[in-house]
Scaffold this active site. Sequence first.
Site, PDB file in Angstrom:
ATOM      1  N   HIS A  51     -10.279 -19.915 -16.150  1.00  0.00           N
ATOM      2  CA  HIS A  51     -11.692 -19.654 -16.384  1.00  0.00           C
ATOM      3  C   HIS A  51     -12.460 -19.564 -15.060  1.00  0.00           C
ATOM      4  O   HIS A  51     -11.925 -19.851 -13.987  1.00  0.00           O
ATOM      5  CB  HIS A  51     -12.277 -20.750 -17.270  1.00  0.00           C
ATOM      6  CG  HIS A  51     -11.766 -20.691 -18.677  1.00  0.00           C
ATOM      7  ND1 HIS A  51     -12.139 -21.607 -19.646  1.00  0.00           N
ATOM      8  CD2 HIS A  51     -10.914 -19.829 -19.289  1.00  0.00           C
ATOM      9  CE1 HIS A  51     -11.540 -21.312 -20.784  1.00  0.00           C
ATOM     10  NE2 HIS A  51     -10.789 -20.246 -20.595  1.00  0.00           N
ATOM     11  N   GLU A  53     -14.840 -21.371 -13.724  1.00  0.00           N
ATOM     12  CA  GLU A  53     -15.003 -22.599 -12.954  1.00  0.00           C
ATOM     13  C   GLU A  53     -13.740 -22.914 -12.144  1.00  0.00           C
ATOM     14  O   GLU A  53     -13.820 -23.351 -10.984  1.00  0.00           O
ATOM     15  CB  GLU A  53     -15.311 -23.779 -13.885  1.00  0.00           C
ATOM     16  CG  GLU A  53     -16.541 -23.565 -14.749  1.00  0.00           C
ATOM     17  CD  GLU A  53     -16.233 -22.951 -16.108  1.00  0.00           C
ATOM     18  OE1 GLU A  53     -16.908 -23.331 -17.081  1.00  0.00           O
ATOM     19  OE2 GLU A  53     -15.312 -22.103 -16.189  1.00  0.00           O
ATOM     20  N   THR A 204     -12.515  11.388 -42.029  1.00  0.00           N
ATOM     21  CA  THR A 204     -12.363  11.668 -40.596  1.00  0.00           C
ATOM     22  C   THR A 204     -10.895  11.692 -40.202  1.00  0.00           C
ATOM     23  O   THR A 204     -10.455  12.550 -39.436  1.00  0.00           O
ATOM     24  CB  THR A 204     -13.118  10.617 -39.761  1.00  0.00           C
ATOM     25  OG1 THR A 204     -14.509  10.666 -40.100  1.00  0.00           O
ATOM     26  CG2 THR A 204     -12.954  10.872 -38.279  1.00  0.00           C
ATOM     27  N   GLU A 293     -16.753   5.029 -35.331  1.00  0.00           N
ATOM     28  CA  GLU A 293     -16.984   6.389 -34.848  1.00  0.00           C
ATOM     29  C   GLU A 293     -17.188   7.412 -35.965  1.00  0.00           C
ATOM     30  O   GLU A 293     -17.397   8.590 -35.678  1.00  0.00           O
ATOM     31  CB  GLU A 293     -15.830   6.824 -33.938  1.00  0.00           C
ATOM     32  CG  GLU A 293     -15.801   6.091 -32.606  1.00  0.00           C
ATOM     33  CD  GLU A 293     -15.038   6.852 -31.536  1.00  0.00           C
ATOM     34  OE1 GLU A 293     -14.532   7.951 -31.824  1.00  0.00           O
ATOM     35  OE2 GLU A 293     -14.945   6.346 -30.409  1.00  0.00           O
ATOM     36  N   GLY A 295     -16.660   8.668 -40.398  1.00  0.00           N
ATOM     37  CA  GLY A 295     -17.677   9.708 -40.466  1.00  0.00           C
ATOM     38  C   GLY A 295     -19.035   9.209 -40.954  1.00  0.00           C
ATOM     39  O   GLY A 295     -19.315   8.011 -40.947  1.00  0.00           O
ATOM     40  N   SER A 301     -22.684   3.320 -44.428  1.00  0.00           N
ATOM     41  CA  SER A 301     -22.354   2.083 -45.143  1.00  0.00           C
ATOM     42  C   SER A 301     -22.672   0.858 -44.294  1.00  0.00           C
ATOM     43  O   SER A 301     -23.196  -0.144 -44.798  1.00  0.00           O
ATOM     44  CB  SER A 301     -20.874   2.080 -45.537  1.00  0.00           C
ATOM     45  OG  SER A 301     -20.594   3.106 -46.466  1.00  0.00           O
TER      46      SER A 301
END
Length: 356
Positions: A51, A53, A204, A293, A295, A301
Site C-alpha cells: 500500500h 504507506e 448489440t 456501451e 445498446g 434500463s
Amino acid sequence: MSIQSIYMERSLQLARKGKGYTGSNPMVGAVIVHGDKIIGEGYHRKYGEPHAEVNAIASVKNPSLLMESTLYVTLEPCAHQGKTPPCAALIVSCRIPRVVIAVTDPNPMVAGKGIAIMREGGIEVSVGLMEEEARELNRAFFVNQLDKRPYVILKWAESRDGYMDHLRSSLTERAPAIISNPITQTIVHKFRTEVAGIMVGTNTALLDNPQLTARKWFGSNPTRVVIDRDHKIPSDAALFNGVTRTILFSAVSRESSPSSAGVKVIIIDFQGDVISQILYHLYIENVHSLLVEGGSQLLSSFIDAELWDEAYVERSEILLGQGVKAPEIQGEIIQVNNSPGSLQFHLKSKITRKFL
C-alpha cells in the site's frame, strides 16, 4: 492553500498514478514530511502489492527521521490482514508521531479501526483535510462499499439528430453507423483499461459482434458482460473468443458453454428487477466498475432504474435522419470537450452524490 493542503494535494497526485491498476482497492497516495521537507512518498501501485504507506516509509533514506515526521495519506490506513499486512500497525511500529488523513475508509473491515490502532499507539491523528477531493478520487470505491454494487459508467455516441445507429437486422445487412471519430474511439479504449467490466445487450452482440477489448490502448482488458436471455448469441461470437473473461446472464442454463474457457453463465430472473440482479452478481464477481456501451435499450434500463453514476455522451455533427434513438438522460454536466466533428459531454448522476 495551506502548507498542509499542499502536502495532501501531493498525496492525491500520487494516488491518481494508480488509476487502472488497483483493481477493487482504492487509489491511495502518501507523503512523509520532516520539518518542511518531503523525505518520502509512495502510492498504491497495483492490486495485491504494498500500500501507499508502506511504499512511502520504504522510500525514506534515513529511517531515524520517521520518529520526527508527519505522514499525510489520502485514505485511512488499513487495520486488517489482506493481501498485505495492516498499514496502521506498521505506522505505529515506525513510531511516526503524527498522521494526517483525508478521509476515513468506508470498508467495514477498516472504518475507524486504523485510526483507533494509531491513537492507541500514541500517534496524533487528524482527519478531514481535503476530504471532498479524496472522496471524489475514490468515488467508485465509496459506491462499492456503501451500496454493494459496481460503479456504473454509461457511454454512447449519437448523431446530431439523436440517433445511435441505422435500423439494422443483421451485421451482414448493413454496417453500423460510424459516429465516433478516431480520437474518441481511442479514448474509449483507454476507458476500458480503467474499469473492471464492460457490458452490452443481446442486440448489440448480434448486430456488431464486438470484441470489447482494449486493443487500441495499453492496459488490461476488462471482463466482458453480456445479456443473452434465450441463448441467441452464437458460440463462435467474438465475445466468446477466450481473450478475456466473459460473464453471460441468461434465463436458463445451456447444455454447453459458448466457449471452452473464460465464460461464466449466471442465471437470473427476467421477470424481476434485471438490472439490480446483474449488479448484485457482478459485485460478487469482483467487477467493481462497469462500463455500459449499449445498446439503447440496455442504456435506458440503467437510466430508468437510476442505477448509473457517470455518463460519457459523444454528440456528432453527423445527421442520420432516422434509426435507433439514443437514450434520454438527465444529470449534472461537469465537463464538455470539443474534438473534430463532435462534442463530448461528461455527466454525473445526482444520485451518486449521496455517497460523496
